[in-house]
Scaffold this active site. Structure first.
Site, PDB file in Angstrom:
ATOM      1  CB  CYS A 206      -0.955   0.001   1.191  1.00 49.36           C
ATOM      2  SG  CYS A 206      -0.162  -0.192   2.783  1.00 49.36           S
ATOM      3  CG  HIS A 510      -3.838   0.302   4.909  1.00 46.83           C
ATOM      4  ND1 HIS A 510      -3.457  -0.579   3.925  1.00 46.83           N
ATOM      5  CD2 HIS A 510      -4.882   1.002   4.401  1.00 46.83           C
ATOM      6  CE1 HIS A 510      -4.243  -0.430   2.874  1.00 46.83           C
ATOM      7  NE2 HIS A 510      -5.110   0.541   3.132  1.00 46.83           N
TER       8      HIS A 510
END
EC number: 3.4.19.12
Length: 551
Positions: A206, A510
């Site tokens: 990510c 994330h």
């Protein structure tokens, strides 16, 4: 017997049987056929109920199409693509972008559940109110090892795509590249807004996806990629430029915006896997194997951003058969006697002279976009002030002091004068420790100003993250006190993208990106998921990297 055969079941007399064959139809067969076709219902979609809508209780009412979610007062919607079939026999179809209409921006259908993306702190999950992420990111998919319950997600909007196995470019789910015509770069048209496409995350990637989506919000950078795409880029010598050239070819440029029923339609292409950056990732982390099929750890998005910018800068210079003597990543704030560069004595506005040294730096097309210049001045007792001019591609802002509550505070701290401890200088032929101070100001502004909020600190006990709130505006007006001198350059910047880290550890957690489109619409990119959001959700206080465009 007649041409049409009729089977009659039961006991009938000969007269009754003959009457069946002689009986005439009471209605026109063609009209009956048309009437039947108009009322056919396929699955759960009633074609006859095309003008129905969904009310707040989930029941259909007249006015909108079945299966369409519309929020009251909503003026925009996103044509979001859906996951493709995993059937291996449909490889040819997998290369084509799939576009379907999904009415948003305040509601998103996720795995059959209608989820509201709003500024409120509650959402409905199967009719039950649940606690949400304060940034509005409660549906994020976290990397392995992240235990923060606030940002943990149960599913991904494109989970089926995320779990697909892509072993080659032909099965990557990307659209076919168009043949590029080699034309002079001067003929490149003005940059257009790209169709937003999600990026598939095979595992701990990510940081790559968020960085790419943020860069795509910078129109001068996109225009540079369009120029690069028209050139023959040797992949062996310029792996980063070659990757971006292939990446930009995967994106469609909409010919024009469309308006349907007074609603602006935003088209979203099918998510794809950015496999072209596998070589770039290998150079970024040589110790990590199987880069694109899943990684054992998360990486710092800001470090990756700095890495690819430095690589692009060097590769662009190689294309021009130039080589920088000092790159931005290797430059230092305080010059030493061995630094390469020109040195001269300058006189300031108050007739105060200073010895100024400018580090040697060869500009590139990339540094023309993101690059600027900083001037560091050191004043020591009994000596002339010394100044060093150095290039920068992004500004690192300290947000740890309690007095830093917003970006303006961090910029003020960045340019404030600070005392230097243990500074040694030669005074009257003798070298000793003297009192000294240092200040840094901006000498040349950049077209795109990237602000890195230093949330991570590294020590003997590992890394820690500062989760304090730092406010930032949609429009940033720089204070003239941040500059070396007054100039005709615009001091006004507009926010075009943010990168946010969710979690406690840089090796976990994330990353997501909020990016502004050319029409002003904000989109949240969470790997393969693309969701329109309002500005209130954009202006949360946990951003990690900010992108501002000079206006």
């Amino acid at each position: 017997m007649s041409e049409k055969k009729v089977f009659v079941f039961g006991s009938f007399t000969e007269h009754e049987t003959r009457s069946f064959f002689e009986q005439k139809p009471t209605k026109d067969p063609q009209n009956s056929k048309d009437k039947c076709v108009g009322s056919i219902q396929f699955g759960s979609l009633n074609l006859a109920a095309e003008n129905s809508s969904v009310n707040t209780n989930g029941e259909l009412k007249k006015g909108e199409a079945d299966g369409t979610v519309k929020s009251a007062g909503s003026q925009e919607r996103l044509d979001a693509s859906r996951p493709a079939s995993s059937d291996k026999n449909n490889d040819s179809d997998a290369k084509l972008p799939r576009k379907n209409s999904l009415r948003v921006p305040e509601h998103v259908v996720q795995n059959g559940i209608i989820k509201e993306i709003s500024e409120s702190n509650k959402s409905l999950n199967n009719g039950v109110a649940v606690k949400t992420d304060p940034i509005g990111l409660d549906n994020l998919s976290m990397s392995d090892g992240e235990s923060d319950p606030v940002y943990k997600a149960s599913s991904s909007k494109f989970q089926a795509l995320d779990n697909e196995d892509f072993s080659s470019d032909s099965s990557s789910g990307s659209i076919q590249r168009k043949k590029n015509l080699k034309v002079p770069t001067e003929s490149v048209p003005p940059v257009k807004d790209f169709t937003p496409r999600g990026l598939i995350n095979a595992g701990n990637l990510c940081f790559l996806n968020a960085t790419l989506q943020a860069l795509l919000s910078c129109s001068p950078f996109v225009q540079l990629l369009q120029k690069i795409q028209l050139q023959d880029i040797p992949k062996a010598d310029s792996p980063t430029l070659a990757a971006f050239s292939e990446f930009i070819s995967e994106l469609d440029v909409p010919s024009s915006s469309s308006i349907r029923n007074n609603v602006t339609v935003v088209e979203a292409g099918r998510p794809f896997r950015p496999a072209m950056f596998e070589g770039v990732l290998r150079n970024f982390t040589p110790d990590v194997l199987n880069n694109m099929s899943g990684r054992p750890r998360q990486e710092d998005a800001q470090e990756f951003l700095s890495f690819i910018m430095d690589q692009m800068h060097d590769e662009l210079l190689k294309l021009k058969e130039q080589s920088p003597k000092v790159t931005a990543s290797k430059s230092s704030v305080i010059s030493s006697a061995n630094d390469d560069g020109d040195e001269w004595e300058t006189v300031g506005p108050k007739n105060k002279s200073a010895v100024t040294r400018t580090q040697s730096f060869v500009p590139s097309e990339l540094s023309e976009i993101f690059g600027g210049q900083l001037k560091s001045v050191v004043k020591a007792k009994g000596t002339k002030a010394s100044a060093t001019v150095q290039p920068y591609l992004l500004l690192h802002l300290d947000i740890h002091p309690d007095g830093v509550q917003g970006i303006e505070d961090a910029l003020h701290l960045f340019s404030a004068q600070e005392d230097l401890e243990g500074y040694r200088a030669s005074v009257t032929g003798k070298t000793g420790v003297v009192s000294a101070s240092k200040s840094i100001k901006i000498q040349k502004l950049s077209k795109i100003m990237i602000l890195h909020l230093m949330r991570f600190s590294y020590g003997s006990q590992g890394s820690t993250k500062l989760r304090k709130g730092v406010k930032f505006p949609l429009e940033l007006n720089l204070n003239r006190s941040h500059l070396v001198s007054l100039s005709n350059e615009s001091l006004r910047y507009e926010l075009v993208a943010t990168i946010t880290h969710h979690g406690w550890d840089p090796s976990k957690g994330h990353y997501t990106t909020d990016a502004r489109r050319k029409n002003g619409q904000w989109l949240r990119f969470d790997d393969a998921s693309v969701t329109p959001i309002g500005t209130k959700l954009v202006l949360h206080d946990q951003a990690y990297v900010l992108f501002y465009k000079q206006v």
